[in-house]
Scaffold this active site. Structure first.
Site, PDB file in Angstrom:
ATOM      1  N   CYS A 504       0.798  -1.229   0.000  1.00 40.19           N
ATOM      2  CA  CYS A 504       0.000   0.000   0.000  1.00 40.19           C
ATOM      3  C   CYS A 504       0.828   1.275   0.000  1.00 40.19           C
ATOM      4  O   CYS A 504       0.312   2.345  -0.318  1.00 40.19           O
ATOM      5  CB  CYS A 504      -0.946   0.011   1.201  1.00 40.19           C
ATOM      6  N   HIS A 639      -2.627   7.715   6.536  1.00 37.78           N
ATOM      7  CA  HIS A 639      -2.924   6.508   5.764  1.00 37.78           C
ATOM      8  C   HIS A 639      -4.372   6.115   6.037  1.00 37.78           C
ATOM      9  O   HIS A 639      -5.130   5.856   5.113  1.00 37.78           O
ATOM     10  CB  HIS A 639      -1.952   5.402   6.159  1.00 37.78           C
ATOM     11  N   HIS A 678      -9.751   2.716  -0.444  1.00 37.38           N
ATOM     12  CA  HIS A 678      -8.307   2.433  -0.359  1.00 37.38           C
ATOM     13  C   HIS A 678      -7.840   1.878  -1.693  1.00 37.38           C
ATOM     14  O   HIS A 678      -8.120   0.733  -2.043  1.00 37.38           O
ATOM     15  CB  HIS A 678      -8.076   1.428   0.762  1.00 37.38           C
ATOM     16  N   SER A 947      12.795  50.558 -51.077  1.00 35.30           N
ATOM     17  CA  SER A 947      13.378  51.893 -50.909  1.00 35.30           C
ATOM     18  C   SER A 947      13.891  52.084 -49.486  1.00 35.30           C
ATOM     19  O   SER A 947      14.760  51.341 -49.027  1.00 35.30           O
ATOM     20  CB  SER A 947      12.337  52.953 -51.288  1.00 35.30           C
ATOM     21  N   HIS A1288     -44.171   5.151 -40.033  1.00 35.26           N
ATOM     22  CA  HIS A1288     -42.777   5.586 -40.194  1.00 35.26           C
ATOM     23  C   HIS A1288     -42.126   4.684 -41.242  1.00 35.26           C
ATOM     24  O   HIS A1288     -41.521   3.660 -40.915  1.00 35.26           O
ATOM     25  CB  HIS A1288     -42.056   5.469 -38.850  1.00 35.26           C
ATOM     26  N   ASP A1468     -40.083  11.713 -31.819  1.00 35.11           N
ATOM     27  CA  ASP A1468     -39.735  11.524 -33.222  1.00 35.11           C
ATOM     28  C   ASP A1468     -39.924  12.816 -34.010  1.00 35.11           C
ATOM     29  O   ASP A1468     -39.112  13.136 -34.887  1.00 35.11           O
ATOM     30  CB  ASP A1468     -40.585  10.421 -33.845  1.00 35.11           C
TER      31      ASP A1468
END
EC number: 2.3.1.-
Length: 1806
Positions: A504, A639, A678, A947, A1288, A1468
């Site tokens: 750990c 911890h 953890h 120039s 449809h 729709d």
């Protein structure tokens, strides 16, 4: 007054002290009751408090005065002095001045009040009585002569003043009467009528010293100030006397009528602000906060609150000491970048949201990681029952299954076998390095010495990969060493690369190793951190059995209920370098590691138990390294896993080192594990990330879930330890924390992390942008880049959210984006001057530009003197420090050379008569601009001047030093001014060819010269005024020249002519004295022939030639164009004609970019520079005005001007690469069960006729333990389903609309949680696959799998034939979740104006319903029941606003429970708007249509479609073209009252030929009886890995036999779903996807990419390989022709072609459902080779990541990215796919694609 001088000396010593006086000395004199001390101290204290208050609130004095405009500033007794000083001041400076006067008055009042006082008699002169009734104080005073009532706080709180001994007697008497009497810490007779004569004397003194003692008059009051005597406002009084008179009389001689004052204030507050009843008193002082009784205000029904300023300031603004760099340890390490993935947080900013809220991310084990029901381990034996009952918890990252493999150049197949720990480490490594600025200049080939240290232990993904056959990628993907090696390899580093396993503590040990490597010189920079991703179940079993894991859920650090830890995912990496180097590099220092170390607890009582002595030793070690004392550590990130053994030991160690009753402040303790669990080997780096977030926000978060302290831990408070339970400010003078991490095997690691050092910032950078506050309007160039447009938009969206929330400086955002982030090929640029414009720009990003691979060459162009003004806009000089520096530098040199200043002249708008000032000023402006561009990083390939401009170019290219060049220009100008003849000369520019120009000169017959050859049709003539006038007349009157454009050149003199000759001899003398150098930038002189290049390309003689001879500008431009090719021509200066002249002189202007800077006559001239920067960026140039124009010279210290800040990390485009865990024992059991079932051991249930269901969706089954896995039946026979689908019709084929799937999902979710209806509903990643029609012979199912979040599922809609249980057809997939309410107000505000703009735009086209649906009918025929669009307004084919109504013909809703919140019909009609917009655009040819194939996201909330009143909506849609055949749409739906209820983003449309679409729809069979599916020809042995991790495009083919022209029956595929079309038409743009093509008999070979040469090659190969005689000259234009010719020959020569004896399975699916297209590969199959080639390319793509479209037949495997590992995998893939065997020598990196195709074809025919 013997005490007077002594007291004054105390003050003097206290103020003058360089060190703080000792506490005892300070207490001696501050405890003195003398008014000479108390009154001045009170004044000082209150004035200081006032400024602290302003600073804390970040407001000005004038702002505060405005806030107290009604209530005013009131002073009680001595408080009247600071109140008067504040009220009479207009700004902070006046407050300070008046406070000084008040301080002198306070001292003098104290002195006058103490006259005659005996300091040897102790005690106060004032006492406060709390009387019992009104008048009682008067009664008492009458009994004690010499005492007076000095102040009335309220009717019962009375102050009495008098001699010390008398006041003491009075006090004793009052207490005897039961009256509370309080002594005041004050000596002196204040508010005493006996002082009237003294008061007059004092006033006379004030008149004598008015500057020292006289405050302003009442007329100066900025707010209300009331008299302590009368309670009335002084501002309204007619007096002209100083406020000092009022203060002296009130304080010395008059009774303080404070209560009357408050009554008057209450009356005025009530009268002035009758609508405002709440008021706040800001109370300044020592703690007498009870001096404001509320009774007067309560009587007026006013509500009063009191703000204690002392408490307020202490709470909000603890003095911040900070530290300078030299106060840190010499070897301190800076954290300059960080990347993390923690549960619920993909960045430090997101982590802070979890921390500050004190929330927890614990959840039950996600089935997406592994399904416990399929795990055999623990299912038998003595622990089986306990294992089965145990609930497993965790804290998980989202989407660990996905990875952006393309971004990291890893093939999809290899990515699938890579441990997700490796993949996430790559991502976080990139984020940490990108945030640090390292990647901005990183090149892999540089082989940088950067270290990489990773803490890791588990490789749980090995459990997943071990479920499948071994591959070449398995070892490299799962061996732990590759976790660091993969990162180092990707970035090309040479530094140490190590994986560290100390359990750990591993990640913090890795950080320690990195710090030590930097400190020892092993590497100057390092990446360190750790990783832990839970993918396997075995560690759960093992850790649980050992007692590590909590049985109740989350970690509970230090809590009484602590019972073990909860596992968690976690990844974190930090970029580290030496602090001093980081500061020098201008890095964003997120935190400083001031001490770090490790040790081992070898004497612990058990190996898994931490040893407190080891921890104490370690803490002391790192503390000693840091140079801090224990009391300076104000936070400990423990911890803290939440175990009964570990927590008490850790607390005792912390207490020993950091605790103690001698601390001056509490040390807070916390643990990240209470929030996110953890993360085991990544725990330490996660804790460090938490501290970095705390340092950034300056706050300490609560310990999540903490309730009561573990009884095993002694009380914390006695040792100044504390566990925070709420969010609080981190109020420490220097913020420093200790991070602790220990491992189960005894390894400890800890570090001290402090805040970044103070870096002195420059505050005078841009005078127009004072301290860079965002109130200014200075524009900043914005730069955002990504690898593609998807991630570009994602980056922009994330950045906009962050900016809105955190309000950073726009300047810092712009600087960080360009200077500190990696630049990718797709880029977007913009401008912003404030946060609002920044967010607005980011929100508008649709797509970026791909920068040119080879940028054009940059040429700086310098104009000649074309006018008699210089034209420097003053805003440039003021706003751009570096430009100002160069102009000032030129000016100093000019003055040093003995000439007058140029500064007034450079800004002049009228003609400048002084030639020296004109030309030196012009030079300075051009030079400054050019140098700023060069300092900006611009790589200039050449400079050219016309120039006079050539002289400036000489200085910029360092041909001449700056001083020499200015000397030349000034001396030349002086000669012009003093030596030029009487005729100045006149110049005329004409647009004519050289022949025409010469003809004009001849006709005029005057002494006219050609001064400039500017281009083929551009010349300048020079002559006398008269002769040039004749030319103009000739052009105007002579038909030969009529129409020739001409214009006078507004120059002071006629250069390049005979007029210059008087100055040439002296000019040559000057030139000869100059030092000419080889140019650092190539200088192209405007000469007829190029000047020879060499050490001294320009000789002194050039100066005279330059002045006298013509300017061959056109020739110079031609030479540059020939030498450099396409160029960017950039003007040095502004508002000159140089760039148009260059454009006319180029031969091919379209190849070039012309960048002239026009600052004149525009609203904001300073915008020209950032706008030019954008143009250069778009051309691929690396240039930054931050380094140039905006920065300070000489070194451009932009790091102190623009801050490198933290910004959200890069947003990756992830796709799924995952091997699902499979328990082989469980799989074997299934096999056995299946065999028993096949043998009849398990009976079958006869199908029974079913009555039609009452509902559209019903529950079918669910997981036995939870609602995480569910199955529902969708009843396509219901009237709602059939009515909607019938309405449809796509190309006359009734198909289920997308919204029907959504309604079914919501209806199913309602069965789980009825409250779904009142929540926000979210759909993500919808993909439409096999089309679904009306077919009563198919079972339609809805599968919903929980993804770990509450009320969130991944769903699939699929169907199978009722009679034959073949492979199911998938129709739709996606994710559905129920979320909390989303705030749409920002969208509502932004889109309202946009919709109105579209509706009124003159180019908008409006269509009514009839016309709209007529247009749409070419794609979809809608019945009346689905026609909701009443009108639609379309602008530029990209934007549309539609009015949508509820269709007049309704559909039955009784069979659905979801209509109210997710009505198929209404949704729709919403989607129709974007479909109509896209299909009616010009990008859609008449013979093609766009079909929706998926939707990225839909969010709905507050919908009530069942309410009759909600029958009209407004829909805003917009379309974005992704490619020629792919368009994405977005839509927003508003109610009638403007409320946003629906958003749809990323509606994906793909373009298909109508003929192809109709044939496919006819063949799918979803509106007819199903055919039997083809089975697999073979059964695989064992479990094999998925063939591809790519997006799945199915060819679910039902096969039929059809006779060919020879009578043979050949198996052909006749059913293909919509996704196959996507594969053919759009997927070619996805590098990792299939590139399968539909090759039909009528396909033309030309359309397949075969030109005449490749067709010849193709035919020759067929002839060679198949033995057929095919003449190359034959007309074989179509596949059918080729097919017929092949079979005409093969019928007689190849008998094997009559038999289908060798069938190859070519897999076209991804990992979830392998499907085969069974194709006989024979010599007679004309399409087999094409199919084989296509499959070969797909296999190469899977293993290399290269796009199919880029792989050519002649390239080798090595050339397309196949390496020594992937070639092994590729070989096995080939053998599996084609049933062939390669010897080791047959298959190598040298093979080309053509050789592989030939090999497979030949092998197939053997």
């Amino acid at each position: 007054m013997t005490q007077g001088p002594r007291y004054i000396r105390h003050f003097h010593d206290w103020i003058a002290a360089t060190e703080s006086p000792s506490t005892s000395t300070e207490m001696q004199w501050t405890d003195t009751m003398s008014g000479m001390i108390s009154l001045p101290l009170l004044t000082i204290m209150q004035i200081v408090q006032y400024f602290q208050y302003l600073e804390t609130r970040e407001i000005t004095h004038s702002q505060f005065v405005e806030e107290i405009r009604i209530g005013g500033a009131q002073g009680y007794c001595g408080g009247l002095l600071p109140a008067a000083a504040i009220a009479a001041s207009r700004n902070e400076d006046e407050v300070v001045h008046n406070a000084g006067i008040a301080l002198r008055l306070a001292l003098a009042i104290g002195a006058y009040a103490e006259l005659g006082d005996d300091e040897n008699i102790p005690g106060p002169t004032t006492v406060v009585l709390r009387t019992k009734y009104s008048g009682q104080a008067e009664e008492i005073v009458s009994k004690f002569p010499g005492t007076y009532i000095s102040a009335i706080t309220d009717p019962e709180t009375i102050s009495i003043v008098g001699p010390v001994n008398v006041v003491e007697e009075l006090r004793a008497y009052a207490e005897g009467q039961g009256i509370k009497a309080t002594k005041l810490h004050l000596r002196g007779k204040v508010h005493n009528p006996e002082n009237k004569d003294l008061c007059k004397e004092f006033i006379n003194l004030c008149h004598k010293y008015p500057s020292m003692l006289m405050l302003p008059t009442a007329a100066s009051l900025q707010t209300s100030l009331r008299s302590n005597k009368t309670g009335k406002e002084l501002r309204s009084s007619a007096t002209t006397a100083s406020l000092s008179i009022e203060v002296l009389e009130n304080t010395l001689a008059n009774k303080c009528e404070w209560y009357n004052l408050l009554n008057g204030m209450a009356k005025d507050l009530d009268a002035i602000s009758r609508t405002e009843k709440e008021h706040t008193f800001a109370l300044f002082g020592t703690g007498r906060k009870n001096c404001v009784p509320t009774m007067p205000f309560e009587e007026k029904q006013l509500r009063i609150s009191k703000l204690d300023i002392v408490t307020y300031v202490e709470k909000h603004d603890i003095p911040r000491e900070g530290r300078t760099l030299d106060q840190y340890p010499e070897n301190a390490i800076a954290i300059v970048g960080a990347g993390c993935r923690l549960p619920g947080a993909n960045s430090i900013d997101e982590l802070w949201e979890i921390l500050s809220a004190g929330s927890s991310r614990v959840e039950k084990l996600r089935s997406s990681r592994f399904d416990l029901s399929t795990v055999s381990r623990g299912s038998v034996g003595p622990d089986a029952k306990q294992t089965a009952k145990r609930e497993l918890y965790g804290n998980f990252l989202d989407d660990v299954e996905s990875f952006d493999s393309n971004f990291f150049g890893i093939s999809p197949r290899e990515a699938m076998y890579m441990d997700p720990q490796q993949r996430l480490l790559l991502e976080t490594a990139y984020e940490a390095l990108d945030g640090s600025g390292y990647l901005r200049t990183h090149r892999r080939g540089d082989f940088d010495n950067v270290g990489c240290f990773i803490g890791a232990s588990y490789t749980e993904y090995l459990e997943n990969t071990s479920s499948y056959n071994p591959t070449a990628y398995t070892a490299t993907g799962t061996i732990r060493a590759f976790q660091s090696g993969r990162i180092s390899y990707h970035f090309g580093w040479s530094g140490p690369s190590e994986v560290i396993d100390t359990a750990c503590s591993a990640s913090l040990v890795a950080v320690n190793r990195a710090c030590k490597a930097i400190q020892s010189g092993e590497c100057p920079m390092a990446l360190a951190g750790g990783v832990n991703i839970i993918t396997g179940v075995n560690n759960y079993f093992d850790l649980g059995k050992a007692g590590f894991l909590s049985t109740t859920g989350q970690c509970k650090p230090f809590d009484e209920t602590a019972d073990g830890y909860c596992r968690a995912d976690g990844v974190g990496l930090v970029a580290l370098k030496s602090l001093r180097q980081a500061v020098a590099d201008g890095n964003n220092v997120m935190g400083v590691i001031m001490g770090v170390g490790t040790n081992q607890g070898g004497l612990s009582p058990a190996i898994t138990v931490p040893y407190y002595r080891a921890q104490i030793s370690l803490f002391k070690n790192v503390l000693n390294q840091s140079g801090l004392k224990s009391g300076q550590i104000s936070y400990v990130e423990a911890h803290g896993t939440g175990t009964q053994v570990g927590d008490p030991i850790e607390i005792s160690s912390v207490r020993e080192v950091f605790g103690g009753s001698d601390r001056s402040e509490f040390v807070n303790m916390g643990s990240l594990k209470a929030n996110v669990g953890h993360s085991e080997t990544a725990a330490g780096i996660g804790s460090l990330m938490k501290v970095l977030a705390m340092l950034k926000h300056g706050k300490i978060p609560p310990l999540a879930g903490f309730k009561s302290l573990n009884p095993k831990i002694p009380a914390l408070e006695p040792d100044y330890l504390r566990i925070p339970t709420e969010l609080q400010d981190w109020n420490s003078s220097f913020r420093a924390a200790c991070v602790n991490s220990y491992g189960a095997a005894g390894s400890n690691s800890a570090l001290i992390c402090g805040e970044a050092p103070i870096v002195t910032a420059m505050t005078d950078v841009l005078p127009t942008d004072t301290n860079m506050h965002e109130t200014s309007h200075l524009q900043y160039p914005l730069f955002l880049s990504a690898t593609n447009n998807f991630t570009l938009k994602a980056n922009a969206s994330k950045l906009a959210q962050y900016v809105l929330k955190n309000q950073p400086r726009v300047a810092d955002v712009a600087y960080t984006l360009y200077h500190r982030r990696k630049h990718h090929r797709v880029q977007w640029t913009g401008l912003a001057h404030d946060l609002e414009s920044l967010v607005r720009s980011l929100d508008k990003i649709e797509e970026g530009l791909e920068v040119p691979a080879s940028p054009k060459s940059v040429v700086l162009a310098f104009s000649g003197q074309s006018k008699q003004t210089i034209g420097l806009d003053p805003s440039w000089y003021v706003s751009f420090p570096r430009l100002r520096h160069y102009i000032d530098l030129c000016n100093k040199i000019v003055i040093r050379l003995g000439y007058s200043t140029i500064l007034p002249a450079v800004f002049a708008t009228d003609p400048v008569e002084d030639v020296v000032a004109l030309q030196c000023g012009t030079f300075a402006f051009q030079y400054a601009c050019a140098k700023c561009w060069i300092d900006s990083g611009l790589e200039v390939k050449a400079a050219v001047g016309h120039s006079f401009g050539e002289l400036t170019a000489m200085a910029v290219t360092e041909t001449l030093s700056l001083e020499d060049a200015l000397h030349l220009v000034a001396a030349r100008a002086t000669l012009v001014q003093t030596k030029w003849g009487s005729e100045r000369g006149t110049m005329l520019a004409i647009e004519a060819t050289l022949d025409t120009t010469r003809q004009i000169i001849t006709v005029v017959n005057e002494n006219i010269e050609i001064a400039c050859y500017n281009g083929q049709k551009s010349h300048v003539l020079v002559g006398t005024e008269r002769s040039i006038g004749q030319v103009e007349h000739l052009i105007a009157t002579d038909n030969r020249f009529k129409g020739t454009r001409n214009t006078r050149v507004k120059t002071s003199h006629g250069f390049h002519s005979v007029f210059t000759e008087p100055i040439l001899p002296e000019l040559d003398e000057i030139a000869q004295k100059l030092e000419f150098n080889a140019p650092s930038i190539p200088l192209e002189t405007s000469t007829e022939k190029p000047i020879n290049e060499g050490e001294h390309a320009v000789e002194p003689s050039r100066i005279v030639q330059h002045t006298r001879t013509p300017v061959y500008f056109g020739d110079a431009i031609s030479r540059l164009e020939e030498r450099l090719g396409p160029c960017i021509w950039l003007e040095a200066g502004s508002d000159s004609p140089i760039i148009p002249m260059v454009k006319r002189a180029t031969h091919n202007p379209s190849q070039h970019t012309f960048l002239g800077l026009k600052a004149k006559d525009i609203a904001r001239p300073i915008d020209v520079i950032p706008q030019a920067s954008l143009t250069l960026w778009q051309e691929g140039m690396s240039v930054s005005c931050f380094d140039g124009f905006y920065s300070h010279p000489p070194n451009g210290v932009t790091s102190n001007v623009f801050n490198h800040i933290w910004l959200p990390p890069y947003q990756f485009q992830r796709t799924r690469h995952w091997l699902q865990y499979m328990d082989l024992v469980t799989e074997e059991r299934k096999t056995v069960d299946e065999r028993l079932r096949s043998a009849g051991a398990v009976g079958t249930i006869a199908s029974q006729p079913q009555t039609p269901p009452l509902k559209l969706v019903t529950a079918r089954s669910r997981d036995s333990e939870s609602w995480s896995s569910l199955e529902f039946a969708i009843h396509s026979e219901t009237s709602r389903f059939t009515d909607i689908v019938s309405a449809h019709a796509v190309r006359d084929q009734p198909l289920c609309p997308a919204s029907m799937y959504m309604e079914c999902v919501v209806m199913a979710a309602q069965m789980v949680e009825p409250s779904v209806s009142v929540k926000s509903l979210s759909f993500q990643n919808l993909s439409f696959q096999g089309a679904l029609g009306i077919n009563y012979n198919r079972d339609v199912s809805l599968l919903m799998e929980g993804d770990g979040e509450y009320l969130a599922w991944n769903f699939t809609v699929r169907s199978t034939g009722k009679e034959s249980k073949g492979r199911p057809t998938t129709h739709a997939k996606g994710r559905f979740s129920v979320t909390s309410h989303i705030d749409f107000q920002l969208y509502e505000r932004m889109l309202a104006d946009r919709m109105n703009e579209i509706l009124v735009h003159p180019q908008s086209e409006r269509l009514m319903a009839g016309r709209a649906y007529t247009l749409f009918s070419r794609v979809v025929n809608y019945a009346e029941s689905l026609r909701g669009i009443s009108e639609i307004t379309i602008l530029n084919n990209r934007h549309a606003v539609a009015e949508v109504c509820r269709p007049k013909v309704s559909v039955s809703s009784s069979e659905s429970t979801a209509v109210a919140v997710c009505d198929t019909v209404t949704l729709d009609t919403f989607i129709q708007v974007v479909g109509l917009l896209i299909n009616s655009s010009e990008t859609c040819p008449v013979d093609e249509v766009f079909i929706a194939t998926g939707i990225d996201s839909i969010i709905m909330q507050d919908c009530d479609f069942s309410d009759p009143q909600h029958d009209t909506w407004k829909v805003y849609a917009m379309a974005t073209t992704r490619s020629e055949s792919h368009v994405a749409g977005d839509m927003f739906v508003f109610t009638k009252d403007g409320k946003l209820i629906f958003t749809g983003s990323g509606v994906q449309f793909s373009r298909f030929p109508i003929a192809k679409l109709e044939k496919v729809l006819e063949g799918i069979g979803m509106n007819s009886a199903p055919r039997s599916p083809i089975g697999n020809d073979g059964i695989g042995k064992g479990v094999t890995a998925p063939p591809s991790p790519t997006t799945q495009f199915h060819m679910n083919g039902h096969a039929k036999s059809t006779p060919n022209r020879h009578g043979l029956r050949v198996r052909t595929t006749v059913e293909m779903d919509e996704q196959t079309l996507v594969a053919q038409d759009s997927v070619s743009r996805r590098p990792s996807a299939l590139k399968s093509a539909m090759i039909r008999n009528d396909s033309n070979l030309g359309t397949l990419g075969l030109d005449s040469l490749s067709k010849l090659e193709f035919v020759n190969q067929l002839r060679a390989q198949l033995g057929n005689e095919i003449s190359p000259t034959q007309d074989l234009s179509q596949i059918a022709d080729l097919y017929n010719k092949l079979f005409a020959h093969s019928s007689t020569t190849n008998s094997r072609s009559a038999h289908i004896d060798h069938v190859h399975k070519i897999e076209l699916d991804g990992p979830s459902s392998p499907t085969a297209v069974n194709s006989p590969v024979t010599a007679g199959d004309s399409q087999s080779k094409l199919r084989i080639r296509q499959r070969i390319l797909e296999l190469i793509t899977e293993n290399s990541g290269e796009s199919v479209s880029t792989i050519k037949d002649e390239v080798s495997l090595q050339d397309v990215g196949i390496d020594s590992l992937s070639v092994i995998e590729l070989k096995e893939s080939f053998e599996d796919a084609f049933s062939v065997q390669f010897g080791d020598w047959d298959f190598g990196l040298h093979l080309t694609v053509r050789e592989l195709v030939d090999y497979v074809v030949i092998s197939s025919n053997v």
